[in-house]
Design a protein around this motif. Structure first.
Motif, short mmCIF file in Angstrom:
data_model
loop_
_atom_site.label_atom_id
_atom_site.label_comp_id
_atom_site.label_asym_id
_atom_site.label_seq_id
_atom_site.Cartn_x
_atom_site.Cartn_y
_atom_site.Cartn_z
N MET A 101 -68.09 -30.42 -14.20
CA MET A 101 -68.27 -31.37 -14.92
C MET A 101 -69.85 -31.81 -15.29
N ALA A 102 -70.36 -32.03 -16.42
CA ALA A 102 -71.86 -32.16 -16.70
C ALA A 102 -72.47 -33.19 -15.87
N LEU A 103 -73.67 -33.05 -15.40
CA LEU A 103 -74.48 -34.09 -14.76
C LEU A 103 -74.42 -35.49 -15.19
N ALA A 104 -74.67 -35.42 -16.49
CA ALA A 104 -74.96 -36.80 -17.33
C ALA A 104 -73.44 -37.54 -17.41
N THR A 105 -72.38 -36.76 -17.43
CA THR A 105 -71.34 -37.39 -17.41
C THR A 105 -70.84 -37.64 -16.23
N ILE A 106 -71.23 -37.30 -15.10
CA ILE A 106 -70.92 -37.61 -13.74
C ILE A 106 -71.65 -39.12 -13.52
N PHE A 107 -72.87 -39.11 -13.94
CA PHE A 107 -73.77 -40.30 -13.75
C PHE A 107 -73.17 -41.29 -14.42
N GLU A 108 -72.85 -41.15 -15.66
CA GLU A 108 -71.92 -42.33 -16.65
C GLU A 108 -70.51 -42.62 -15.82
N LYS A 109 -69.72 -41.83 -15.22
CA LYS A 109 -68.79 -42.40 -14.38
C LYS A 109 -69.17 -43.43 -13.21
N ILE A 110 -70.20 -43.00 -12.46
CA ILE A 110 -70.62 -43.56 -11.51
C ILE A 110 -71.16 -45.00 -11.80
N VAL A 111 -72.02 -45.14 -13.10
CA VAL A 111 -72.54 -46.50 -13.61
C VAL A 111 -71.31 -47.34 -14.40
N GLY A 112 -70.54 -46.39 -14.94
CA GLY A 112 -69.41 -47.35 -15.89
C GLY A 112 -69.69 -46.83 -17.33
N SER A 113 -68.89 -46.37 -17.87
CA SER A 113 -68.99 -45.98 -19.34
C SER A 113 -68.93 -47.48 -20.24
N GLU A 114 -68.46 -48.35 -19.59
CA GLU A 114 -68.36 -49.72 -20.34
C GLU A 114 -69.78 -50.49 -20.36
N ALA A 115 -70.76 -49.68 -19.78
CA ALA A 115 -72.29 -50.50 -19.53
C ALA A 115 -73.06 -50.09 -20.92
#
Length: 419
Positions: free
Chosen positions: A1-15
């Motif tokens: 999984m790409a790093l940016a996608t992992i960070f998005e999951k941690i922060v929350g895509s709804e942000a």
């Protein structure tokens, strides 16, 4: 999984936040006004070793994550993670997604972080030496830095805005004057101001009310700055600020006591003795004004030793609900005469401080370093969100020490004299 996608999951895509990483990956909505840039593998290591608020804070403070856009807007959108952190299950999922390698990297926390092991060497929580180090960590950053952030008033506590259009200086004057009026200060009285900071209340009481005022602070830099300001204002016959623990004040028989922003540093176990000490310093009929940040109810955590605020901003700080604090004051012997919540005023105060830091960013970074400047940008923006969303509050509680016949000396309608 790409790093940016992992960070998005941690922060929350709804942000509604965009992400880009050093591996070339991107995630989040195109054209977003906010972007988190993951600049190096060290950012990944920080997040793997402390998923959620703390890991993100460490990566940002150390410069391995950059924020493009308004910090307040980012934290407002990321509210769930910046205040509640991740659940255990979410942390496990995040670590799995990031892989084992970042867990094995040795990445010490940024130097701005106050380590619990270092504090522990200074004694138990709220021992005098440990309290002194905790205060030094936050307040002895640089007087010049504080001048840029706080403005001419050098007041590092919630202001009181008489109108939406009021300037920060007008609001800080209004705050000190509100305290003075609630305490019913008059010429010739004696005031004790505990946790006095740079002496704003002490000088206001002396200059505008003819009061002989003594302030005490655990910050040597604050005391030195305040004593010079007092001399420059020609108030040395009435005003004094000492570098000392409030518990070491020998004088007594004061007409009034002001505590503006100290109770947060006392610790729950010490609050009863704190109010008992101040009660003993007052003469019968004397008043106390306690001004402090509180929790909105008695249900939240009083203290999160592993959180960003405790590690980087206020080591050993503890917040209680106003109801609990009022009970401690009453049980000490104070009669409560007035109470008000000023949380919206603190959100406005913090906005002014953030604007001041932004306006002086280059000078601030040169003075205290990028890491410390980033700590402040992050913590103040987060606090705006906290006060706006009623996650923290700011209360003023007025009490009086009755005389032996139960008389308070308070007028029938004192609120008519308060702005």
């Amino acid at each position: 999984m790409a790093l940016a996608t992992i960070f998005e999951k941690i922060v929350g895509s709804e942000a509604n936040v965009a992400f880009q990483a050093y591996d070339g990956s991107k995630a989040g909505p195109d054209g977003s006004d906010l972007c988190i840039e993951v600049k190096s593998p060290i950012a990944v290591a920080y997040l793997a070793q402390a998923p959620g608020e703390l890991g993100l804070a460490r990566a940002y403070i150390s410069g391995h994550i950059d924020v493009h856009g308004d910090m307040y807007a980012l934290l407002d959108r990321m509210w769930n993670i910046t205040t509640n952190d991740l659940t255990t299950q979410e942390k496990i999922a995040a670590v799995r997604a990031l892989g084992v390698k970042p867990l094995l990297m040795r990445v010490p926390p940024p130097p701005q972080e106050m380590r619990q092991s270092a504090l522990a060497k200074l004694g138990s929580r709220h021992a005098k030496q440990r309290d002194a180090e905790a205060i030094h960590h936050h307040y002895d950053v640089s007087n010049r830095f504080y001048e840029w952030v706080l403005g001419p008033s050098m007041a590092y506590t919630c202001a009181v805005f008489p109108s939406e259009e009021a300037t920060l200086e007008e609001a800080q004057y209004a705050k000190f004057d509100l305290v003075a009026r609630k305490l019913d200060l008059k010429p010739g009285m004696r005031l004790l101001d505990v946790g006095c900071g740079w002496g704003g209340m002490v000088m206001h009481a002396a200059k505008h009310y003819g009061v002989k005022a003594l302030g005490v602070t655990l910050s040597r830099q604050q005391a030195e700055w305040a004593q010079k300001a007092i001399a420059d204002a020609g108030l040395q016959d009435l005003a004094e600020v000492r570098f000392m623990d409030y518990r070491d004040v020998k004088e007594s028989n004061f007409d009034a006591v002001s505590s503006i922003g100290l109770t947060e540093h006392i610790g729950k176990a010490n609050v009863p003795s704190y109010f008992q000490f101040l009660y003993g310093k007052l003469k019968p009929g004397g008043r106390i004004l306690n001004h402090c940040i509180t929790r909105p109810t008695g249900k939240e955590k009083t203290f999160n030793k592993g959180g960003f605020i405790n590690r980087y901003v206020f080591p050993d700080g503890e917040l209680e609900s106003v109801g609990w604090l009022v009970r401690q004051m009453e049980d000490t012997g104070f009669e409560i005469r007035h109470e008000e919540n000023l949380r919206e005023h603190y959100a406005k105060t913090l906005r002014h401080w953030c604007d001041n830091l932004d306006a002086n960013w280059s000078d601030a970074v040169e003075e205290v370093g990028m890491g410390t400047a980033r700590v402040w940008a992050l913590y103040m923006a987060g606090c705006i969100v906290g006060f706006e969303r009623n996650k923290v509050q700011l209360h003023q509680v007025l009490g009086v020490k009755l005389d032996k016949n139960g008389r308070s000396g308070v007028p029938l309608r004192p609120a008519l004299n308060w702005p």
